[in-house]
Enzyme design. Sequence first.
Site, PDB file in Angstrom:
ATOM      1  CB  SER A  50       5.040 -18.929 -47.978  1.00  0.00           C
ATOM      2  OG  SER A  50       6.015 -17.916 -47.947  1.00  0.00           O
TER       3      SER A  50
ATOM      4  CG  ASP B 222       9.212 -19.567 -41.165  1.00  0.00           C
ATOM      5  OD1 ASP B 222      10.121 -18.971 -41.780  1.00  0.00           O
ATOM      6  OD2 ASP B 222       8.023 -19.560 -41.520  1.00  0.00           O
TER       7      ASP B 222
ATOM      8  CG  HIS C 123       8.698 -20.929 -44.787  1.00  0.00           C
ATOM      9  ND1 HIS C 123       8.091 -19.878 -44.141  1.00  0.00           N
ATOM     10  CD2 HIS C 123       8.417 -20.751 -46.103  1.00  0.00           C
ATOM     11  CE1 HIS C 123       7.489 -19.101 -45.011  1.00  0.00           C
ATOM     12  NE2 HIS C 123       7.664 -19.618 -46.217  1.00  0.00           N
TER      13      HIS C 123
END
Length: 509
Positions: free
Chosen positions: A190, A452, A477
């Site tokens: 991320s 994602d 994700h």
Amino acid sequence: MYYGNKMDDKFVLKTLLWVFLLLGTTEVNGLRSFWRGKNFQPDTPSRFAAYTGSRMREVPDLWFEQQLDHNDPTNAATWKQRYYVNDQFFNATDTNAPVFLMIGGEGEATARWMHQGAWIHYAEKHGALCFQLEHRFYGKSHPTEDLSTASLAYLTSEQALADLAYFIAAMNEKYNLHPHRNRWIAFGGSYPGSLAAWLREKYPSLVHGSISSSGPLLAKIDFVEYFDTVTNSLARYSNDCVAAVRSSFQQLETLLKHMIGQRTLNDKFKLCDPVEKSIANPLDIASLFENIAGNFAGVVQYNKDNSPHSSFTIDEVCDVMMNQSIGAPVSRLAEVNSMLLKQSNVTCLDYVYDKSIQQLKNTSWTSPQANGMRQWTYQTCNEFGFYQTSNNVSSVFGDRFPVEYFVRQCADVYGARFGAESLARAVYRTNTNYGALDPATTNVLYVHGNIDPWHRLGLTESNDVHMPTILIDGTAHCANMYEPKDSDPPQLKQARLEIDTFITNLLAM
């Protein structure tokens, strides 16, 4: 649609022209979307139950004396930054043993991560010394006495990258590591996935390579592609599911137009405050719609990744939305909302805008928002944008939370100077500084899952041999970073093999 008299429409339109992410688990009323996609920091035993035993050794908190301001050599102020070490695979007599660095992000670092996850398997195979450095201003790493806007001026990705560089240099000295033989490889997912790529870009003499997972490289204010991807991901299950969601939001709009309908919504959606008191406030209504739409966003983002962020899957929420026995589509939408509230141990949906703002304005480290919400919100307002908008009446989620709504929040929380103009300059600066989707990186592998929504701001294909990419079909994700399981889909297993091959080749260079 207009959200406040402080905003010049001309400036708002300009922000949409600037080209530029791990929620999350914590919510503050209607501002949940600021933190959706926050750094995944696995912290629940269930996630890692398959990887225990002898590897589960105690990992104490360690502290590194870090510079407060890397941009000002006249500022001698320092603070204590938390980090972890796992040396169980490391052979100090091996002059070529690699060093793996897990980069912390917009959440508290966890010692459990030092035992488990795909990177630990790679470390065991390659005999790596493992570090995890907590990001400044998150967890227990407190550079300043409070979280005032003046203090948060030291919270930037550039300062965080310099923290990592200073840490690497210090650990090389402490462990007697040779920077050209004991090669460092950075890992991040991320926002830390972005940092992993940028660390190699900015400090190539210190970091030999990086694995950047689900990292958004393109800063963008109006991230309209987020909910577009949510829609596409729901459609992978069934177009009927998308149709039901669309109908439910249209019915929600209809009920808001009448007093009886408004009172019906109070009960159906378990609202903390009666919506009839907020109907004249577009900020409250924007918050309400964004919260309800966010239920689908969170489920999609963490779909089937065994994440603590959501135990529900696309299949489950679509089954509810297509179940006509529950009632009209809006009743099914309310059922999905109830499921998510129950999962979060929340009794009612708190959507009132001013409450959210007042909570976020709390600058104390003891505030509930100091768990990362106030800090990450600041970073979006000062560097990235990333606002997950829905601004078209014809879209599945309607037009109730456009970009103006989010820009308004920046000014209301941090002061009037954080407006549309400053945000446009900030995003332009970020993209200019790091290269957006054309970064000057080598030895970086970019990994994304196409479920994602954040992959839309990441590097998913490249013609440059020095910037290889992996786009995993059907995963969400940071899925490649979690503990491998026998039940993982073949394409995820293959991706992990390709990542290991990439690491092997890096270390052979």
